[in-house]
Design an enzyme around this catalytic site. Structure first.
Site, short mmCIF file in Angstrom:
data_model
loop_
_atom_site.label_atom_id
_atom_site.label_comp_id
_atom_site.label_asym_id
_atom_site.label_seq_id
_atom_site.Cartn_x
_atom_site.Cartn_y
_atom_site.Cartn_z
N LYS A 236 -10.02 -5.22 10.88
CA LYS A 236 -11.14 -4.83 10.03
C LYS A 236 -12.47 -4.79 10.79
CE LYS A 236 -9.42 -6.01 5.44
NZ LYS A 236 -9.73 -6.70 4.16
N GLY B 239 -15.00 -20.32 -1.10
CA GLY B 239 -14.51 -19.67 0.10
C GLY B 239 -15.51 -18.66 0.60
N ALA B 240 -15.71 -18.62 1.91
CA ALA B 240 -16.71 -17.72 2.50
C ALA B 240 -16.14 -16.97 3.70
CB ALA B 240 -17.96 -18.50 2.89
N ASP C 197 -13.50 -3.55 -0.84
CA ASP C 197 -13.01 -4.78 -1.46
C ASP C 197 -13.92 -5.25 -2.60
OD1 ASP C 197 -10.68 -5.11 0.00
OD2 ASP C 197 -11.68 -6.24 1.60
N GLY D 100 -5.23 -11.65 -8.14
CA GLY D 100 -5.88 -10.66 -7.30
C GLY D 100 -5.24 -9.29 -7.28
N SER E 61 0.80 -1.23 0.00
CA SER E 61 0.00 0.00 0.00
C SER E 61 0.83 1.28 0.00
CB SER E 61 -0.97 -0.01 1.18
OG SER E 61 -1.93 -1.03 1.03
N ALA F 160 -12.90 -12.20 2.45
CA ALA F 160 -12.81 -11.87 1.03
C ALA F 160 -13.98 -12.48 0.26
CB ALA F 160 -11.48 -12.35 0.45
N ASN G 273 -12.27 -1.60 5.62
CA ASN G 273 -10.88 -1.57 5.12
C ASN G 273 -10.45 -0.16 4.73
OD1 ASN G 273 -12.22 -1.18 2.66
ND2 ASN G 273 -10.75 -2.45 1.53
N THR H 269 -6.19 -3.35 7.58
CA THR H 269 -6.03 -4.75 7.22
C THR H 269 -6.03 -5.59 8.49
OG1 THR H 269 -4.74 -6.30 5.87
CG2 THR H 269 -3.50 -4.67 7.16
#
Length: 285
Positions: A70, A131-132, A106, A246, A21, A135, A91, A66
């Site tokens: 969060k 995936g849960a 995001d 990503g 970042s 993200a 975020n 991050t």
């Protein structure tokens, strides 16, 4: 050049020294001709409230947030966007006068990466998200509002998948691993592939998606950006699939934060170049 009028922003998290970042945002500020500076602040778990107090006291204009903060920052904010409230995660924090506003960029960053960088039209697409976690929930919520034809969330824990489906809204459902065979777009939102996929017994961990099940026309997305080509993406490329990592999501979620803080259009080319250079330096190290 830094001066007494330089405005400050930064990122809080732990560990944070690996973050791209600072490179991304400082390149953006320079390209936009803004007298701003962005730093990485190592903030230990449990100290998010102290970081927000410091933001208020020091007049810091914006913070990226991050892990592991969060969710922890939510209680210290004056306003929270609908996305951040629904996801239970922030975020991006923007100081507006004496108040702190929290958002989650995001999902918007993910959609922009597909639409702007890849030219992918999401309308009526059949999408599977694997995936849960944080993200996966952000991506599912964003896709649910993007006009996709159907959305299936696949996760080892059905309860977590059901939560992501609830966030996505009508048209979303909990699925099984084999459901990727029916998808036009498959998104890996698990951390598998971020490190070395070898167990202590010396065996390679399984891929999060069986690429042999995917249609030849399917687009395979992995939200991981380091390494740039994960084992999953390598397997997809070997099958001739179109693959996306990503990095675009990272850049575009930062672009939304840049716009929140400065009210300026983000210089995407400069941000992308800085991210790629930063990843190259990390790889060489």
């Amino acid at each position: 050049m830094l001066s007494g009028t330089t405005r400050a922003a930064g990122v809080i998290g732990t560990p944070i020294r690996h973050s791209l970042s600072p490179a991304i945002f400082n390149a953006a500020f320079e390209a936009a001709g803004l007298d701003w500076a962005y730093l990485a602040f190592e903030v230990p778990e449990g100290a998010a409230g102290l970081a927000l107090a410091g933001m208020r006291a020091l007049g810091i204009e914006g913070l990226s947030v991050t892990m592991p903060h969060k969710a922890a920052v939510l209680d210290g904010l004056d306003h929270v966007s609908p996305d951040a409230e629904a996801l239970g995660a922030v975020n991006c924090i923007t100081r507006r006068g004496g108040e702190l506003h929290g958002d989650n960029t995001d999902g918007a960053g993910f959609l922009d990466a597909l639409r702007i960088d890849e030219g992918i039209d999401l309308a009526d697409r059949r999408v599977a998200v694997v995936g849960a976690g944080g993200a996966g929930r952000a991506v599912a919520r964003a896709l649910g509002g993007a006009g996709v034809g159907s959305l299936t969330v696949i996760n080892r824990s059905p309860a977590a998948a059901a939560r992501a489906v609830e966030l996505a809204g009508p048209g979303a459902s909990v699925g099984a691993p084999g459901d990727v065979a029916h998808a036009d777009l498959v998104v890996n939102a698990t951390p598998l592939g971020m490190g070395v996929l070898v167990s202590t017994a010396g065996e390679h961990e399984p891929l999060p998606v069986d690429v042999d099940l995917l249609q030849p026309s399917a687009v395979l997305v992995d939200l991981i950006y380091h390494p740039a080509v994960t084992p999953l993406l390598a397997a997809g490329r070997a099958r001739g699939l179109r693959t996306v990592n990503g990095l675009g999501m990272l850049i575009h979620q930062a672009a939304h934060a840049f716009r929140h803080w400065t009210n300026e259009d983000p210089p995407l080319e400069a941000m992308s170049a800085a991210a790629v250079a930063g990843l190259g330096a990390a790889h060489r190290a």
